[in-house]
Motif scaffolding. Structure first.
Motif, PDB file in Angstrom:
ATOM      1  N   LEU A  34       0.828  -1.211   0.000  1.00  0.00           N
ATOM      2  CA  LEU A  34       0.000   0.000   0.000  1.00  0.00           C
ATOM      3  C   LEU A  34       0.864   1.264   0.000  1.00  0.00           C
ATOM      4  O   LEU A  34       0.550   2.245  -0.679  1.00  0.00           O
ATOM      5  N   LEU A  35       1.947   1.239   0.753  1.00  0.00           N
ATOM      6  CA  LEU A  35       2.870   2.381   0.764  1.00  0.00           C
ATOM      7  C   LEU A  35       3.476   2.606  -0.619  1.00  0.00           C
ATOM      8  O   LEU A  35       3.587   3.741  -1.090  1.00  0.00           O
ATOM      9  N   ILE A  36       3.837   1.529  -1.265  1.00  0.00           N
ATOM     10  CA  ILE A  36       4.433   1.628  -2.592  1.00  0.00           C
ATOM     11  C   ILE A  36       3.398   2.131  -3.594  1.00  0.00           C
ATOM     12  O   ILE A  36       3.697   2.979  -4.440  1.00  0.00           O
ATOM     13  N   GLU A  37       2.179   1.652  -3.485  1.00  0.00           N
ATOM     14  CA  GLU A  37       1.105   2.118  -4.360  1.00  0.00           C
ATOM     15  C   GLU A  37       0.874   3.619  -4.185  1.00  0.00           C
ATOM     16  O   GLU A  37       0.667   4.340  -5.156  1.00  0.00           O
ATOM     17  N   LEU A  38       0.956   4.096  -2.959  1.00  0.00           N
ATOM     18  CA  LEU A  38       0.759   5.526  -2.701  1.00  0.00           C
ATOM     19  C   LEU A  38       1.813   6.379  -3.396  1.00  0.00           C
ATOM     20  O   LEU A  38       1.505   7.461  -3.902  1.00  0.00           O
ATOM     21  N   SER A  39       3.029   5.903  -3.451  1.00  0.00           N
ATOM     22  CA  SER A  39       4.092   6.706  -4.081  1.00  0.00           C
ATOM     23  C   SER A  39       3.835   6.934  -5.560  1.00  0.00           C
ATOM     24  O   SER A  39       4.367   7.872  -6.144  1.00  0.00           O
ATOM     25  N   ARG A  40       2.993   6.121  -6.164  1.00  0.00           N
ATOM     26  CA  ARG A  40       2.675   6.263  -7.572  1.00  0.00           C
ATOM     27  C   ARG A  40       1.391   7.041  -7.829  1.00  0.00           C
ATOM     28  O   ARG A  40       1.026   7.293  -8.970  1.00  0.00           O
ATOM     29  N   ALA A  41       0.716   7.432  -6.776  1.00  0.00           N
ATOM     30  CA  ALA A  41      -0.598   8.072  -6.904  1.00  0.00           C
ATOM     31  C   ALA A  41      -0.547   9.393  -7.645  1.00  0.00           C
ATOM     32  O   ALA A  41      -1.461   9.716  -8.401  1.00  0.00           O
ATOM     33  N   ASP A  42       0.501  10.182  -7.433  1.00  0.00           N
ATOM     34  CA  ASP A  42       0.565  11.501  -8.068  1.00  0.00           C
ATOM     35  C   ASP A  42       1.341  11.484  -9.388  1.00  0.00           C
ATOM     36  O   ASP A  42       1.627  12.534  -9.952  1.00  0.00           O
ATOM     37  N   PHE A  43       1.670  10.306  -9.880  1.00  0.00           N
ATOM     38  CA  PHE A  43       2.369  10.122 -11.156  1.00  0.00           C
ATOM     39  C   PHE A  43       3.750  10.764 -11.178  1.00  0.00           C
ATOM     40  O   PHE A  43       4.322  10.994 -12.235  1.00  0.00           O
ATOM     41  N   ASP A  44       4.279  11.080 -10.012  1.00  0.00           N
ATOM     42  CA  ASP A  44       5.603  11.670  -9.890  1.00  0.00           C
ATOM     43  C   ASP A  44       6.350  10.920  -8.788  1.00  0.00           C
ATOM     44  O   ASP A  44       6.230  11.249  -7.609  1.00  0.00           O
ATOM     45  N   ILE A  45       7.072   9.917  -9.194  1.00  0.00           N
ATOM     46  CA  ILE A  45       7.776   9.075  -8.230  1.00  0.00           C
ATOM     47  C   ILE A  45       9.118   9.730  -7.908  1.00  0.00           C
ATOM     48  O   ILE A  45      10.056   9.653  -8.688  1.00  0.00           O
ATOM     49  N   SER A  46       9.169  10.378  -6.757  1.00  0.00           N
ATOM     50  CA  SER A  46      10.398  11.076  -6.380  1.00  0.00           C
ATOM     51  C   SER A  46      11.291  10.169  -5.536  1.00  0.00           C
ATOM     52  O   SER A  46      10.826   9.260  -4.853  1.00  0.00           O
ATOM     53  N   SER A  47      12.566  10.460  -5.578  1.00  0.00           N
ATOM     54  CA  SER A  47      13.517   9.683  -4.782  1.00  0.00           C
ATOM     55  C   SER A  47      13.279   9.913  -3.293  1.00  0.00           C
ATOM     56  O   SER A  47      13.531   9.029  -2.474  1.00  0.00           O
ATOM     57  N   ILE A  48      12.776  11.093  -2.940  1.00  0.00           N
ATOM     58  CA  ILE A  48      12.483  11.395  -1.538  1.00  0.00           C
ATOM     59  C   ILE A  48      11.366  10.481  -1.028  1.00  0.00           C
ATOM     60  O   ILE A  48      11.441   9.953   0.079  1.00  0.00           O
ATOM     61  N   GLU A  70      13.057  -6.927  -3.303  1.00  0.00           N
ATOM     62  CA  GLU A  70      12.154  -7.793  -4.061  1.00  0.00           C
ATOM     63  C   GLU A  70      10.737  -7.238  -4.060  1.00  0.00           C
ATOM     64  O   GLU A  70      10.076  -7.190  -5.098  1.00  0.00           O
ATOM     65  N   LEU A  71      10.287  -6.798  -2.906  1.00  0.00           N
ATOM     66  CA  LEU A  71       8.935  -6.256  -2.806  1.00  0.00           C
ATOM     67  C   LEU A  71       8.775  -5.006  -3.659  1.00  0.00           C
ATOM     68  O   LEU A  71       7.789  -4.863  -4.386  1.00  0.00           O
ATOM     69  N   ILE A  72       9.735  -4.121  -3.612  1.00  0.00           N
ATOM     70  CA  ILE A  72       9.651  -2.886  -4.395  1.00  0.00           C
ATOM     71  C   ILE A  72       9.645  -3.199  -5.888  1.00  0.00           C
ATOM     72  O   ILE A  72       8.839  -2.656  -6.640  1.00  0.00           O
ATOM     73  N   ALA A  73      10.512  -4.086  -6.325  1.00  0.00           N
ATOM     74  CA  ALA A  73      10.574  -4.441  -7.745  1.00  0.00           C
ATOM     75  C   ALA A  73       9.272  -5.083  -8.221  1.00  0.00           C
ATOM     76  O   ALA A  73       8.731  -4.728  -9.273  1.00  0.00           O
ATOM     77  N   LEU A  74       8.752  -6.009  -7.445  1.00  0.00           N
ATOM     78  CA  LEU A  74       7.513  -6.676  -7.842  1.00  0.00           C
ATOM     79  C   LEU A  74       6.305  -5.758  -7.727  1.00  0.00           C
ATOM     80  O   LEU A  74       5.390  -5.824  -8.542  1.00  0.00           O
ATOM     81  N   ALA A  75       6.307  -4.880  -6.747  1.00  0.00           N
ATOM     82  CA  ALA A  75       5.189  -3.941  -6.600  1.00  0.00           C
ATOM     83  C   ALA A  75       5.154  -2.963  -7.767  1.00  0.00           C
ATOM     84  O   ALA A  75       4.076  -2.575  -8.226  1.00  0.00           O
ATOM     85  N   GLU A  76       6.316  -2.580  -8.273  1.00  0.00           N
ATOM     86  CA  GLU A  76       6.355  -1.708  -9.444  1.00  0.00           C
ATOM     87  C   GLU A  76       5.737  -2.407 -10.645  1.00  0.00           C
ATOM     88  O   GLU A  76       4.948  -1.815 -11.386  1.00  0.00           O
ATOM     89  N   ALA A  77       6.078  -3.671 -10.840  1.00  0.00           N
ATOM     90  CA  ALA A  77       5.506  -4.431 -11.953  1.00  0.00           C
ATOM     91  C   ALA A  77       4.017  -4.683 -11.724  1.00  0.00           C
ATOM     92  O   ALA A  77       3.208  -4.578 -12.649  1.00  0.00           O
ATOM     93  N   GLU A  78       3.647  -4.998 -10.500  1.00  0.00           N
ATOM     94  CA  GLU A  78       2.251  -5.281 -10.176  1.00  0.00           C
ATOM     95  C   GLU A  78       1.388  -4.042 -10.337  1.00  0.00           C
ATOM     96  O   GLU A  78       0.213  -4.144 -10.698  1.00  0.00           O
ATOM     97  N   ASN A  79       1.962  -2.878 -10.115  1.00  0.00           N
ATOM     98  CA  ASN A  79       1.231  -1.626 -10.244  1.00  0.00           C
ATOM     99  C   ASN A  79       0.628  -1.480 -11.638  1.00  0.00           C
ATOM    100  O   ASN A  79      -0.453  -0.926 -11.792  1.00  0.00           O
TER     101      ASN A  79
END
Length: 150
Positions: A34-48, A70-79
């Motif tokens: 859910l945290l990873i999904e939130l980072s993509r909500a505004d279509f601007d994935i910042s390093s911060i 692993e979770l971050i990589a798979l969550a990006e693909a799953e998104n």
């Protein structure tokens, strides 16, 4: 790729009759998604925001670096394939106490404010997650204020 993603979520997010520590670990991975999904909500994935996610996951969930990567990589693909938050929020509802749900909301807000502004998309997604985990609206507001006022 889709089979690999589905297998990861089956292995790591399906609750079974395993011991309670394994079940808690799977629930925590759902919260991380859910945290990873939130980072993509505004279509601007910042390093911060990415750093805020990593800090929250390491601090609150105690994920090892390999699990985190692993979770971050798979969550990006799953998104790209995701159609619903239900697969994550149902695990939260099954296992989290109201206090844990409140802490999850605070972690979501911390990711949202990491880049200095809360977009309307981030606000909407956190509101949606709060509704899906049956958090009272007052907790939604209190968690936001707790993070903003710090």
């Amino acid at each position: 790729m889709l089979k690999k993603i589905q297998q990861f979520f089956k292995d790591n997010l399906e609750l079974s009759n395993n011991d309670s520590s394994t079940q808690q670990h799977k629930v925590d991975l759902a919260a991380a998604a859910l945290l990873i999904e939130l980072s993509r909500a505004d279509f601007d994935i910042s390093s911060i925001e990415q750093q805020a996610i990593e800090q929250a996951l390491v601090k609150t969930l105690g994920l090892a670096q390999t699990e985190l990567n692993e979770l971050i990589a798979l969550a990006e693909a799953e998104n790209q394939q995701a159609t619903s938050l239900y697969e994550f929020t149902r695990h939260i509802n099954e296992a989290y106490t109201p206090e844990q749900k409140f802490e999850l909301l605070k972690a979501l807000w911390q990711v949202a404010v990491a880049d200095g502004e809360i977009s309307k998309y981030e606000d909407h997604l956190i509101r949606k997650i709060a509704d899906l985990i049956y958090a009272p609206h007052s907790d939604f507001i209190k968690s936001k204020l707790a993070v903003i006022n710090n």
